[in-house]
Design a protein around this motif. Structure first.
Motif, PDB file in Angstrom:
ATOM      1  N   THR A 217       0.532  16.443   4.322  1.00 58.95           N
ATOM      2  CA  THR A 217      -0.318  16.818   3.196  1.00 58.95           C
ATOM      3  C   THR A 217      -0.365  18.327   3.004  1.00 58.95           C
ATOM      4  OG1 THR A 217      -2.148  16.663   4.740  1.00 58.95           O
ATOM      5  CG2 THR A 217      -1.809  14.801   3.283  1.00 58.95           C
TER       6      THR A 217
ATOM      7  N   THR B 182      -5.383   1.179   5.192  1.00 58.63           N
ATOM      8  CA  THR B 182      -5.948   1.032   3.853  1.00 58.63           C
ATOM      9  C   THR B 182      -6.132   2.364   3.153  1.00 58.63           C
ATOM     10  OG1 THR B 182      -8.171   1.053   4.753  1.00 58.63           O
ATOM     11  CG2 THR B 182      -7.202  -1.090   4.342  1.00 58.63           C
ATOM     12  N   ARG B 183      -6.056   3.472   3.876  1.00 55.19           N
ATOM     13  CA  ARG B 183      -6.082   4.724   3.128  1.00 55.19           C
ATOM     14  C   ARG B 183      -4.669   5.243   2.924  1.00 55.19           C
ATOM     15  NH1 ARG B 183      -8.545   6.885   8.043  1.00 55.19           N
ATOM     16  NH2 ARG B 183      -6.972   8.140   9.081  1.00 55.19           N
TER      17      ARG B 183
ATOM     18  N   GLU C 158      -8.070  14.528   3.150  1.00 56.01           N
ATOM     19  CA  GLU C 158      -6.733  15.111   3.093  1.00 56.01           C
ATOM     20  C   GLU C 158      -5.750  14.152   2.448  1.00 56.01           C
ATOM     21  OE1 GLU C 158      -4.611  16.299   6.827  1.00 56.01           O
ATOM     22  OE2 GLU C 158      -6.406  17.534   7.026  1.00 56.01           O
ATOM     23  N   VAL C 159      -5.776  12.903   2.933  1.00 55.92           N
ATOM     24  CA  VAL C 159      -4.819  11.920   2.436  1.00 55.92           C
ATOM     25  C   VAL C 159      -5.083  11.601   0.968  1.00 55.92           C
ATOM     26  CG1 VAL C 159      -4.055   9.537   2.684  1.00 55.92           C
ATOM     27  CG2 VAL C 159      -4.402  10.945   4.690  1.00 55.92           C
ATOM     28  N   PHE C 160      -6.373  11.589   0.602  1.00 51.67           N
ATOM     29  CA  PHE C 160      -6.696  11.284  -0.790  1.00 51.67           C
ATOM     30  C   PHE C 160      -6.513  12.498  -1.691  1.00 51.67           C
ATOM     31  CE2 PHE C 160      -9.802   7.905   0.910  1.00 51.67           C
ATOM     32  CZ  PHE C 160      -8.757   7.020   1.052  1.00 51.67           C
TER      33      PHE C 160
ATOM     34  N   GLN D  53     -11.281   0.790  -1.398  1.00 50.28           N
ATOM     35  CA  GLN D  53     -11.458   1.078   0.014  1.00 50.28           C
ATOM     36  C   GLN D  53     -12.246  -0.022   0.710  1.00 50.28           C
ATOM     37  OE1 GLN D  53     -10.430   3.673   2.340  1.00 50.28           O
ATOM     38  NE2 GLN D  53      -8.864   3.402   0.776  1.00 50.28           N
TER      39      GLN D  53
ATOM     40  N   ARG E  31     -16.454   7.424   5.128  1.00 55.14           N
ATOM     41  CA  ARG E  31     -15.006   7.507   5.051  1.00 55.14           C
ATOM     42  C   ARG E  31     -14.482   6.680   3.880  1.00 55.14           C
ATOM     43  NH1 ARG E  31     -12.140   5.338  10.246  1.00 55.14           N
ATOM     44  NH2 ARG E  31     -12.943   3.438   9.316  1.00 55.14           N
TER      45      ARG E  31
ATOM     46  N   VAL F 249      -5.012   3.908  -4.158  1.00 46.30           N
ATOM     47  CA  VAL F 249      -5.418   3.711  -2.770  1.00 46.30           C
ATOM     48  C   VAL F 249      -6.842   4.187  -2.563  1.00 46.30           C
ATOM     49  CG1 VAL F 249      -5.022   4.466  -0.416  1.00 46.30           C
ATOM     50  CG2 VAL F 249      -3.099   3.780  -1.821  1.00 46.30           C
TER      51      VAL F 249
ATOM     52  N   ARG G 244     -12.536  21.095   2.254  1.00 42.37           N
ATOM     53  CA  ARG G 244     -12.659  19.714   2.718  1.00 42.37           C
ATOM     54  C   ARG G 244     -13.792  19.588   3.727  1.00 42.37           C
ATOM     55  NH1 ARG G 244      -6.977  19.318   1.743  1.00 42.37           N
ATOM     56  NH2 ARG G 244      -6.524  20.529   3.588  1.00 42.37           N
TER      57      ARG G 244
ATOM     58  N   ARG H  91     -13.419  15.055  11.832  1.00 39.13           N
ATOM     59  CA  ARG H  91     -11.982  15.076  11.577  1.00 39.13           C
ATOM     60  C   ARG H  91     -11.527  13.781  10.921  1.00 39.13           C
ATOM     61  NH1 ARG H  91      -7.672  15.943  16.011  1.00 39.13           N
ATOM     62  NH2 ARG H  91      -6.359  14.843  14.537  1.00 39.13           N
TER      63      ARG H  91
ATOM     64  N   ILE I  50       0.810  -1.216   0.000  1.00 43.97           N
ATOM     65  CA  ILE I  50       0.000   0.000   0.000  1.00 43.97           C
ATOM     66  C   ILE I  50       0.847   1.270   0.000  1.00 43.97           C
ATOM     67  CG2 ILE I  50      -0.274   0.029   2.516  1.00 43.97           C
ATOM     68  CD1 ILE I  50      -3.352   0.811   1.354  1.00 43.97           C
TER      69      ILE I  50
ATOM     70  N   ASP J  23      -8.776  23.613   3.937  1.00 46.37           N
ATOM     71  CA  ASP J  23      -9.538  22.990   5.013  1.00 46.37           C
ATOM     72  C   ASP J  23     -11.027  23.277   4.863  1.00 46.37           C
ATOM     73  OD1 ASP J  23      -7.558  21.652   6.198  1.00 46.37           O
ATOM     74  OD2 ASP J  23      -7.322  22.988   7.932  1.00 46.37           O
TER      75      ASP J  23
ATOM     76  N   ARG K 125      -9.685  13.757   7.466  1.00 46.69           N
ATOM     77  CA  ARG K 125      -8.347  13.194   7.318  1.00 46.69           C
ATOM     78  C   ARG K 125      -8.283  12.319   6.063  1.00 46.69           C
ATOM     79  NH1 ARG K 125      -3.028  13.951   8.293  1.00 46.69           N
ATOM     80  NH2 ARG K 125      -2.003  12.044   7.657  1.00 46.69           N
TER      81      ARG K 125
END
Lengths: 347, 693, 387
Positions: free
Chosen positions: C212, C288-289, B472-474, B447, B520, B443, B483, B465, B435, B480, B469
């Protein structure tokens, strides 16, 4: 099972080697050796003289080599005096200088000579350890039953008045280190400020143990451990008492005492057993403090003397004994745990 | 044996009320509960978690703990009031007259005591028999619960037995003194379906043999149908309907019972044409129950001013013998009216292949035990897994514990890399990319929705949050604020109020948490979603809502859904295609219709027979698998299923024990891994038949 | 002047502690008023045990803060004629303007026992909590990856931790806390390693969370590095360019030894909790993320381990206090003038039969502080389990 014990023993030997080396390293640091040189060859000697004294006595060689010699796995160094007499690590301490053995270290039973007590280290350690053994025996005899009883009684019915009382007592004892409880006991139980039931020193106990001269030191060491072990036992007991199988036993129609004795106790005592065994490093602390406080000249007292007077050989020997005791108890605790817990035994 | 003679009902509970007392308040757990169990009768107590069914059971045992107290009513066992008994009298009947079996068999047995001693204790306490006599009886009972090699079992420690064997021992222990009443509290929830079926079978047989009355507590209506004569449905501390199985299942007279039946997937339900009807709202907390009828706020037939005026008593349903309901309007409601149908939807057209697996294998090396005995062992968690999944399709992966479905999910997600074979996502190889080396796009497009709602969210981070998050990661959204906006939209998507963004997970119910988990998972516009038993830990009434939500989002996003489950009812309801796994092998794959009708793989057949179905019209073929699922560490030679297969005799020459069968194509898209010749397969009869209404 | 009676002494003591009482009443009043909004801290006020413990701890914290106002004399001043005098003895012939009594008597060097006890609180509370914080930083920074990754790294670290734990504490102190060791510079090396962990910890914390958003990440990391390295230079190498932060070598070695003894236990606790929490689904969800291991460890696992860690933190401050007392008791690492409780007990114990008070007063003080911390931990544990 054998495999397991062998692996544990191997780890233990490795740990012992590491620990003794650390001790050896720390006691053989330059400033310590300088001090030795000055106490042996006169305190006013110059730096150059210190240097040559160290050189002459084999202290300048690499630390690993000296460690090996001390341990007895490398042959001791040899050399000659200016006047031609043979010298060397093993030669110096041998009675028969001509036929001195090549190896003279820990493994050969040669533990060195104490500069403070002017006695062979092995002798000192043996006598002092015997004295401390007596102390530890009584400490264990008091601490283990008392703490287990308190823990089981408290954990049997969580939240009851008995539980609250006993738990508060155990918390209070864990908050009282030996040097505090010892002082309090002496003041209130052995001096004219309180009652004078006991003696404030245990010096006389070295010749013969009596309740009067020995109870306070024993109680002082035991008390701190009692609280700790009792709390562990209580935690383990309360956990077991809420387990489903205790309910099963209760709903089989067993009486409460029978449930506790037959089903809860064995499961609840697995955890405290390990804790008791792992208490040894701490008990050593207690021994050192109490022997100093009550002037009982056992192993702990010797350790303090050795460390305070830069008696390197004696300090090393004390460390080895301490480390050995700790590791052996750890091994016993591991093996015992496996025996007490059938779940691990078979898998 | 019996301590005193009595020829009335075994158990009579009248107007029982139980409360738990905390520092702040008194929490009523059970109110005004009545029920009667006659000799030889099996009474099912059904309800969702927190409805008080287990509390009733513990009250019968008078084992409510320190905080619980019986505050009203009586419990008469063979005519004697248990609530007034002394400790000594209680001890006398516990274990000898009333015995109890609970959910976790492992936890119910003392880990440090041999099985034999635990069994022998019972007659030794109650009848004062000698150890030899007790041992003789223990052997007899162990034989009765059909355990192999009873002598060895008596010498074993609990952890040396498998879950199914442990539960049999618990049952044996309960039967040691031949009690008059047996209380079973969710006895099979922790077991696999095929093992559960065998245990249920055993309980039924032994109940008959020993003439024991039973109080069977379960959340599973199908299981109650299979085991009980009578049923009592509970809701929020009250019995809402009680009667015989036939009365309650076919002529229910309480809106909650009706809603419950409409929210579980029975044969005939279908996600497109006949969707499930979820019960709206949430189960009330014990200290926040509404006035009047507890079910009122969630009830379709609620009438303001009447239903919420005063506590509702139980009414006798005219015409039926012992059928009662706690509904004021039960005679006004048209019970035969079809459900206010949720709008049927179009079947989503299936698109291109998104995900393709080719001969995927995953082996683990496991070092032998704690003591290092024996070398390393190879565990074959997945063997030659091949399938493809298309856009907008739901592929169900079915199997019991140890079948390798979780391993497969891990490999797909990239948490583990494959040992051999390929995984193609949009024609891109990803089987060897862990991963951390995958691109953000890969990624975010694969999911997962997790099983346990109490574990799926980080308990120390607000819901908002956690979703932010993920965004944010994706790499979603530039700031902000952007998002946050996206996050609120995602909450809308999973039908949660926007105010939930600032809540902590512990303030949410299980179903709500699961919705957050879904939000999520879809944060990065996932293309493939692995749902690992997403509803199995939820209550029945919430399951339907969460399932529907998942389906709706899938339809909208044209997501490929890999739905992992052991529950064939829900699989039939929502999946397009089904893949059945056993010990790391795919034993059958095909469209839902193909898999659910003959010819079956022998394992699929047994699985179908094992799943309890809460419908009196359904007739099932009775197939009980003997033995346990073999360990993946130590699989049998040849066909993985050969140790339990009832068709093995049809294959000549012991082929099953020597060779792993090849994948055989029976019809386009329908494959099974079995040595059975086609003519034998053709002889198979359907397991489930629906009797005409 | 007549010596004071016990009741008068008590009255005057209560009066001396006035600032502490005011602060305590304020703290409790505010906390109880808003306890529902204060999370775990607020819940503490539901438990009697926890409140008693908290009161004891805060009593000593406030005493340390207001020590200058509370103390009646300079802890080092010797007033002739006051040697080993019992509590409540009037100060005769001292310089004008000093407090008229030795409330809790004088010690063998004719210093005021009460003032030394009050000042000792400051000594103890300066080192014990700070050392515990450092031990936690080290334990957490090593325990998290050991539990999370497992494998060789874990084996090695666990072996080292067991190594330190197998070492009898007292022996370690006798070997480490000596002037000779200070001479060799070993404490500085040890400090250089141990003090690096908090900086490492914070940098990891920021980086994993904000990678990020590079702008914000860079700001936080830069701030941490500037402040951290400044303190690092001052504390470990006594080389603060501004000359504000420094730590005398004998205190440094005590500090380092205490951290060194405590860190392995914290390591073991953190490792154990990590092993448990890493199997949770939310950790799998983070994996997984595509979250990095440090984000998972520091932001997913660590916050959920806080319950047991906070409880252990309280217990460990108590334990550290006992360790510091032990060091003082053996006269290791502290100057003989220092009013810290351990060395005061040591000095007082020789004369227990003549004058018990110089040893008894600090002994009771130390006991009450540790008792308070233990009770506080017990209350916190009970309340955190209650959810």
């Amino acid at each position: 099972m054998l495999m397991f014990i062998l692996r544990r023993v191997a780890t233990m030997v490795l740990t012992a080697a590491c620990l003794t080396f650390i001790v050896f390293f720390l006691t053989n640091l330059e400033p310590n050796l300088e001090k030795v040189a000055k106490s042996e060859a006169g305190s006013r000697i110059s730096d150059a003289e210190v240097e040559s004294w160290l050189e002459r006595n084999g202290y300048t060689r690499p630390i690993f080599v000296r460690y090996g010699e001390w341990l007895g796995i490398l042959p001791g160094w040899t050399g000659t005096e200016p006047d031609g007499r043979p010298r060397g690590r093993c030669v110096d301490r041998a009675a028969d200088k001509a036929n001195a053995p090549r190896y003279c270290g820990l493994l050969q039973g040669d533990w060195g000579f104490s500069t403070v007590f002017k006695q062979p280290v092995a002798e000192i350690v043996a006598t002092r350890l015997a004295l401390t053994g007596i102390l530890m025996f009584w400490v264990m005899a008091l601490m283990v039953p008392a703490s287990l009883l308190i823990g089981v009684l408290a954990g049997m019915r969580e939240g009851s008045r008995l539980d609250r009382t006993l738990s508060t007592f155990s918390i209070a004892t864990t908050a009282t280190p030996e040097y505090v409880s010892g002082v309090i006991f002496i003041v209130f139980l052995a001096s004219n400020a309180g009652v004078q039931w006991f003696k404030g020193t245990a010096t006389s106990a070295m010749d013969g143990v009596t309740f009067e001269n020995f109870f306070l030191p024993v109680l002082t060491i035991a008390l701190y451990g009692i609280g700790y072990i009792a709390r562990m036992t209580r935690a383990s007991m309360t956990e077991v008492m809420t387990a489903q199988y205790i309910r099963t036993a209760r709903l089989k129609g067993m009486s409460f005492p029978a449930v506790v004795v037959k089903h809860a106790l064995r499961n609840a005592l697995i955890a405290p057993f390990t804790v008791i065994m792992l208490q040894f490093p701490w008990l050593l602390n207690g021994v050192v403090i109490v022997e100093t406080l009550f002037n009982y000249k056992g192993f702990g007292w010797t350790l303090v003397q050795a460390a305070g007077n830069n008696d390197i050989e004696l300090l090393l020997a004390c460390s080895v004994v301490a480390v050995f005791v700790v590791l052996v108890t750890q091994l016993i605790s591991d093996i015992g745990y496996v025996f007490l817990n059938p779940r691990i035994r078979v898998s | 044996m019996s301590k005193w003679q009595h020829d009335g009902p075994i158990l009579e509970i009248e107007n029982l009320s139980i409360s738990f007392f905390t520092r702040l308040r008194e929490i009523p757990a059970v109110m005004d509960f009545s029920c009667t169990v006659m000799p030889g009768e099996a009474m099912g107590l059904v309800g969702e978690s927190g409805c008080g069914k287990s509390t009733v059971a513990l009250a019968v045992m008078r084992d409510l703990g320190r905080n619980g107290r019986i505050v009203g009513g009586s419990i008469r066992f063979k005519g004697r009031d248990i609530t007034r008994m002394s400790e000594a009298e209680l001890r006398d009947i516990r274990g000898s007259e009333i015995a109890m079996i609970y959910q976790e068999p492992m936890a119910s047995l003392n880990p440090a005591m041999r099985i034999g001693r635990q069994l022998m204790e019972v007659p030794m306490i109650h009848e004062g028999v000698s150890a030899e006599e007790a041992r003789r009886r223990a052997l007899e009972v162990v034989r009765d619960v059909r355990l192999p090699d009873p002598e060895r079992i008596l010498r074993a420690f609990p952890h040396q037995l498998s879950g199914g064997q442990q539960q049999r021992i618990v049952i044996a222990m309960a039967l040691m003194s031949k009690p008059a009443l047996l209380i079973l509290d969710e006895p099979t929830t922790a077991l696999d379906v095929t093992v559960e079926a065998a245990v249920v079978d055993l309980v039924k047989d032994l109940g008959r043999k020993y003439g024991t009355s039973m109080l069977f507590i379960s959340h599973n209506l199908g299981l109650v149908l299979e085991t009980c004569n009578r049923i009592c449905v509970m809701y929020s501390g009250e019995a809402v309907e009680t009667g015989s199985i036939a009365e309650v299942f076919d002529r229910m007279r309480h809106p909650y019972t009706q809603a419950l039946f409409r929210s579980i997937p029975l044969p005939g339900a279908d996600k497109n044409t006949r969707p499930l009807v979820a019960i709206p709202g949430n189960f009330p907390l014990p200290h926040e129950r509404p006035p009047g009828c507890n079910f009122g706020p969630r009830c379709d037939y609620f009438e303001k001013g009447r239903c919420d005026a005063a506590d509702v008593p139980m009414f006798r349903v005219p015409g039926d013998a012992r059928h009662e309901t706690r509904c004021l309007r039960f005679q006004e409601i048209d019970w035969s009216a079809p459900p206010r149908a949720a709008k049927p939807t179009q079947k989503t057209p299936v698109g291109d292949v998104v995900l393709r697996m080719e001969d995927l294998r995953k082996y683990y090396e496991v070092s032998g035990g704690l003591f290092g005995g024996g070398g390393t062992k190879l565990v074959k968690a997945n063997e030659t897994l091949s399938f493809e999944a298309r856009e907008g399709e739901t592929l169900a992966i079915v199997g019991e514990s140890g079948c390798g479905k979780s391993t497969f999910a891990k490999v797909l997600m990239g948490l583990e890399t494959a040992t051999a074979g390929r995984i193609l996502l949009y024609n891109q190889d990803i089987q060897d990319t862990p991963i951390e080396k995958r691109s953000t796009e890969t990624v975010s497009s694969v999911q997962m929705v997790f099983q346990n709602p109490f574990d799926t969210l980080n308990p120390s981070m607000t819901v908002g949050r956690q979703i932010m998050r993920a965004l944010e990661v994706f790499g979603e959204g530039r700031s902000d604020a952007e998002r946050r906006q996206r996050m609120l939209e995602l909450l809308d998507l999973v039908k949660l109020p926007r105010a939930f963004a600032d809540r902590m997970p512990r303030q949410l119910s299980g179903g709500q948490k699961q919705r957050v988990g879904i939000a999520r998972a879809f944060a990065g516009g996932a293309k493939v979603v692995v749902a690992d038993e997403p509803v199995s830990a939820l209550d029945v009434s919430v399951q339907a809502a969460v399932t529907d939500l998942l389906m709706e989002i899938q339809r909208r996003n044209r997501t490929t859904l890999l739905f992992i489950s052991h529950d064939l009812s829900i699989v039939r309801y929502l999946s397009d295609r089904v893949m059945v796994m056993y010990l790391g092998h795919v034993v059958e794959i095909g469209s839902t219709d193909q898999v659910f009708s003959p010819p079956y793989h022998p394992y699929t057949e047994a699985l179908l027979s094992a799943v309890p179905i809460a419908d009196t019209h359904v007739k099932k073929k009775h197939i009980v698998l003997e033995g346990e699922i073999p360990s993946a560490m130590n699989p049998p030679p040849g066909c993985p299923f050969q140790t339990r297969c009832r068709w093995k005799g049809e294959v000549p020459g012991g082929l099953c024990e020597r060779e792993v069968p090849p994948m055989v194509t029976l019809a386009p898209g329908h494959q099974i891994k079995c040595h059975l010749p086609r003519e034998v397969l053709a002889r198979m009869e359907p397991v489930i038949t629906i009797a005409a209404e | 002047m007549e010596p004071l009676g016990w009741i008068e002494i008590l009255g005057r003591l209560v009066q001396q502690f006035l600032p502490v009482w005011i602060a305590l009443v304020l703290t409790f009043g505010l906390s109880i008023r808003f306890k529902r909004r204060l999370g775990l801290y607020g819940k503490l006020f539901d438990s009697t045990v926890g409140m008693v413990g908290f009161a004891l701890v805060m009593f000593w914290v406030f005493t340390a803060l207001f020590a200058d106002q509370i103390a009646t004399h300079n802890p080092l001043t010797q007033i002739s004629g006051m040697k080993n005098k019992p509590p409540g003895t009037p100060v005769a012939g001292g310089p004008a303007g000093v407090y008229a009594y030795y409330l809790l008597g004088g010690d063998n060097l004719a210093r005021d026992v009460f003032s030394r006890m009050v000042m000792g609180a400051r000594e103890v509370l300066k080192i014990a909590p700070a050392a515990t914080v450092f031990a936690f930083m080290v334990g957490i920074t090593l325990g998290l990856p050991a539990g999370y990754f497992g494998g060789r790294f874990d084996t090695l670290l666990s072996f080292l931790a067991n190594l330190v734990l197998a070492f009898p504490v007292i022996l370690l102190f006798y070997l480490l806390v000596t002037p000779e060791i200070v001479e060799t510079g070993i404490p500085t090396y040890l400090a250089a390693i141990l003090f690096l962990f908090p900086i490492l910890f914070l940098v990891m914390l920021w980086n994993s969370r904000f990678f990020t958003q590079p702008a914000r990440r860079n700001l936080y990391v830069a701030l941490t590095l500037v402040v951290g390295l400044w303190l690092y230079a001052g504390l470990a190498f006594d080389a603060d360019p501004l000359g504000i932060v420094s730590m005398p070598a004998n205190i440094l070695i005590v500090f380092v030894s205490v951290v060194f003894v405590n860190a392995p236990t914290v390591f073991r606790i953190v490792r154990g909790i990590t092993l448990d929490i890493k199997t949770r689904d939310y950790v799998a969800a983070a994996q997984t993320r595509g979250e990095g291991p440090w984000y998972i460890m520091l932001w997913e696992i660590l916050p959920n381990a806080r319950g047991p860690l906070i409880v252990d933190f309280c217990l460990r401050i108590g334990y550290t206090t006992i360790l510091l007392g032990t060091l003082g008791f053996f006269g290791l690492g502290v100057s003989p003038e220092s009013p810290d409780w351990g060395s005061t007990i040591d000095q007082g114990r020789q004369l227990l039969s003549i004058a018990p008070h110089p040893a008894l007063v600090p002994a009771l003080a130390l006991m009450s502080l540790v008792l308070g911390l233990n009770l506080l931990a017990d209350g916190l544990r009970e309340e955190s389990l209650r959810d």
